[in-house]
Design an enzyme around this catalytic site. Sequence first.
Site, PDB file in Angstrom:
ATOM      1  N   LEU B  53       0.792  -0.715  -0.138  1.00  0.00           N
ATOM      2  CA  LEU B  53       0.064   0.338   0.398  1.00  0.00           C
ATOM      3  C   LEU B  53       0.788   1.470   0.031  1.00  0.00           C
ATOM      4  O   LEU B  53       2.137   1.172   0.624  1.00  0.00           O
ATOM      5  CB  LEU B  53      -1.016   0.350   0.620  1.00  0.00           C
ATOM      6  CG  LEU B  53      -1.777  -1.235   1.244  1.00  0.00           C
ATOM      7  CD1 LEU B  53      -2.206  -1.543   3.169  1.00  0.00           C
ATOM      8  CD2 LEU B  53      -2.749  -1.341   0.647  1.00  0.00           C
ATOM      9  N   ASN B 269      11.039  -6.125  -9.532  1.00  0.00           N
ATOM     10  CA  ASN B 269      12.211  -6.493  -8.701  1.00  0.00           C
ATOM     11  C   ASN B 269      11.870  -7.752  -7.795  1.00  0.00           C
ATOM     12  O   ASN B 269      10.770  -6.739  -7.297  1.00  0.00           O
ATOM     13  CB  ASN B 269      13.415  -4.913  -8.279  1.00  0.00           C
ATOM     14  CG  ASN B 269      14.259  -5.903  -7.330  1.00  0.00           C
ATOM     15  OD1 ASN B 269      14.700  -6.681  -7.587  1.00  0.00           O
ATOM     16  ND2 ASN B 269      14.695  -4.841  -6.584  1.00  0.00           N
ATOM     17  N   ASP B 296       3.316  -9.394  -4.312  1.00  0.00           N
ATOM     18  CA  ASP B 296       3.915  -7.998  -4.356  1.00  0.00           C
ATOM     19  C   ASP B 296       3.176  -7.131  -5.112  1.00  0.00           C
ATOM     20  O   ASP B 296       3.694  -6.798  -6.501  1.00  0.00           O
ATOM     21  CB  ASP B 296       5.017  -8.745  -5.278  1.00  0.00           C
ATOM     22  CG  ASP B 296       6.516  -7.398  -5.252  1.00  0.00           C
ATOM     23  OD1 ASP B 296       6.336  -6.660  -4.101  1.00  0.00           O
ATOM     24  OD2 ASP B 296       7.350  -7.761  -5.724  1.00  0.00           O
TER      25      ASP B 296
END
Lengths: 307, 421
Positions: B53, B269, B296
């Site tokens: 978030l 990443n 993710d």
Amino acid sequence: MRHLTSIRELDRDAALAILDLADELAQVNAREVKKLPTLRGKTVVNLFYENSTRTRVSFEIAATRLSADVINISSEVSSVAKGESLKDTAQTLEALGAAAIVVRHPNSGAAKQLAEMGWVQSSIINAGDGSHEHPTQALLDAMTIRQLFSTTDLAGLSVVIVGDLSHSRVARSNILLLNKLGAEVLIAGPAELVPEEMTAMGAKRFEDLDEALASRPDVVMMLRVQKERMASEFASEREYAKNWQLDSRRLNALPESSRIMHPGPMNRGLEISAEAADDPRSAILRQVTNGVSVRMAVLHTLLAADS
Amino acid sequence: MIVLKNLELASGERVDIEIDGDTIALIGNSKLSGIDCSGLLALPGFVDLHTHLREPGFEESETVLSGARSAAAGGYTTIFAMANSYPVADSAEAVEWLARHSSSLPIEIRPIGAVTKGLAGDELAELRAMANSAAEVRVFSDDGMCVSDEQLMRQALTLTREFGGLIAQHSQHPEQTVGSQMNAGALAIELGLVGWPAAAEEQIIKRDIELALELDAQLHVCHLTTAGAVDIVRWAKAKGARVTAEVTPHHLMLDEELVRSYDPVFKVNPPLRRAEDARVLSEALVDGTIDIVATDHAPHSQEKKECEWQNAAFGMVGLENAASVAQEVLIESGASDWNRFVEVMSSKPAEIGKLNADLSLAVGSLANLALVDPSERRTITPQTHSKSRNNPFRGRELPGKVVHTIYRGTFSKRDGEVQFG
């Protein structure tokens, strides 16, 4: 064909068509009045985020000879220096009427992004992006090799590319195009600058220049060493010159029929000796001349069709 | 009272479900009339152990509310929020703020605490204070950054062991990934982009597993991406290490070839790896070497993705695709079944995250449900409930659609529409 951002976008026939057109246009360049009306009323913008004299001037002359209006923008003098995004800069140039944007950029992929992200409709020509590609350089090199060996494609010829391959966009575009045209590609340079993975693009790798030259290549293409990179990443200039310079000993061992090329600007005494640069077998100035014809051919191919 | 009629369970059984207040009152044959759910699968609400978030600090990309809506849309009833907000969630105050700020939403948002102060990797954050706070943090992570200092990692594992917590590690050897832009290998060479070697991930995982074994501490490996990493985790589990691992939807289904476009929507990443790695990750998810799917979910504003690849931010949104990707990989492929789906999307992440509540579909359990139409196929659009549009699956067709999400007996999504915010 609307853009040229990578040699991958060209198939063999498309590449040969550009080279044939470049040969035709070369005859214009030999005339006293070196001008064609093809792109009259069209604007070509050279958008250069990196310093370059010869490529920018070559594109400028090419566009001018086709009667286009040419605007040069470099990062020092434009809003680029103020931190404007690539997207905004390109859209601004398009709003100002750019039919084609010739872009040089320090980031790999920038030209392809301009062509494909949907930001602008202008034709995008890659004048060098990071360490990715420099397609017009490969085309002018192919044009030069065709002339030197009086061939249509490059089948049966072998080309050795020497130096810092890993950071070289010239090398990448050349490996791809030479393969498409049937040449055999050898690559040679310090191990840390010639990644083994590069062979996947279509090249045979050598860790010893003399070994590579022993195969009697038709063309020896010396890459420019970037001195600022040398200090931090590899050997001293002396050591580099000893192992990788096209010096007089290697020059003398080179077959009479071989030719020497260099994309310029040269570091005489570093990657290439003065003797080699000035040797009758050197085609380095011919490359520069051909650069104009090839860039005219690319501009013509991308911009003239829709007029 | 909510009555759901004609549902199918993961086991294939056909049932009705009655929900009374916030708990499941009946699973079986209801005499009451209710919402016809023919064709829908009733699954325990999904649990995401890895959501970013962006509030506080980066509200232009995501807020607690927009992230919560995106999660509910994706069938989630619990999400764990990573610590890399600004200020960083490295103190009791910060984690309590998030817990409090999200308490009225129809989704459980569990704060993850930072391992090191400011994610700087220099000194430990207040792990014990966060654990003892009202937020009762049990999962700690510097995600986005790796806890690369071995001594710090050792201390963090030792400390979290005390109160039954764990470290979720972003495994990235910093010195081997300076300036990295994509998976290292022939394609990176061709594209002229700096590579991110598999070894840079695998070496950290190996080191952390050795520490976890030695200290008998609990380690969770975030977003594992390489075939080699799968081998290491498999070995560690065989040795009895207390280690779990997650895989993201994008690493399961996408691969580095997409980087050819230089479209920064594919920049993430750890990076997208080879197609071969994606295949091995899928197999490992099926066989249990990889425990869970975690999103993710990493929203970024347009300007951070509409720029040169090298200047673009790393990350992809994921909350609204994850279940579809899990269905594709586990079910459509024929490799596994809906029971495994429930494990990787719900029960196992809940267990790793130390959720106290019983989330299984049983009478007396909390009524957290995701009701999915598995037969639907949908084309993914970049516009979702997230504030950001960096969706790498846009334009792809994926199976499955979350029709309703129920959190503690309340619809947070109903008939395809998010019900709050």
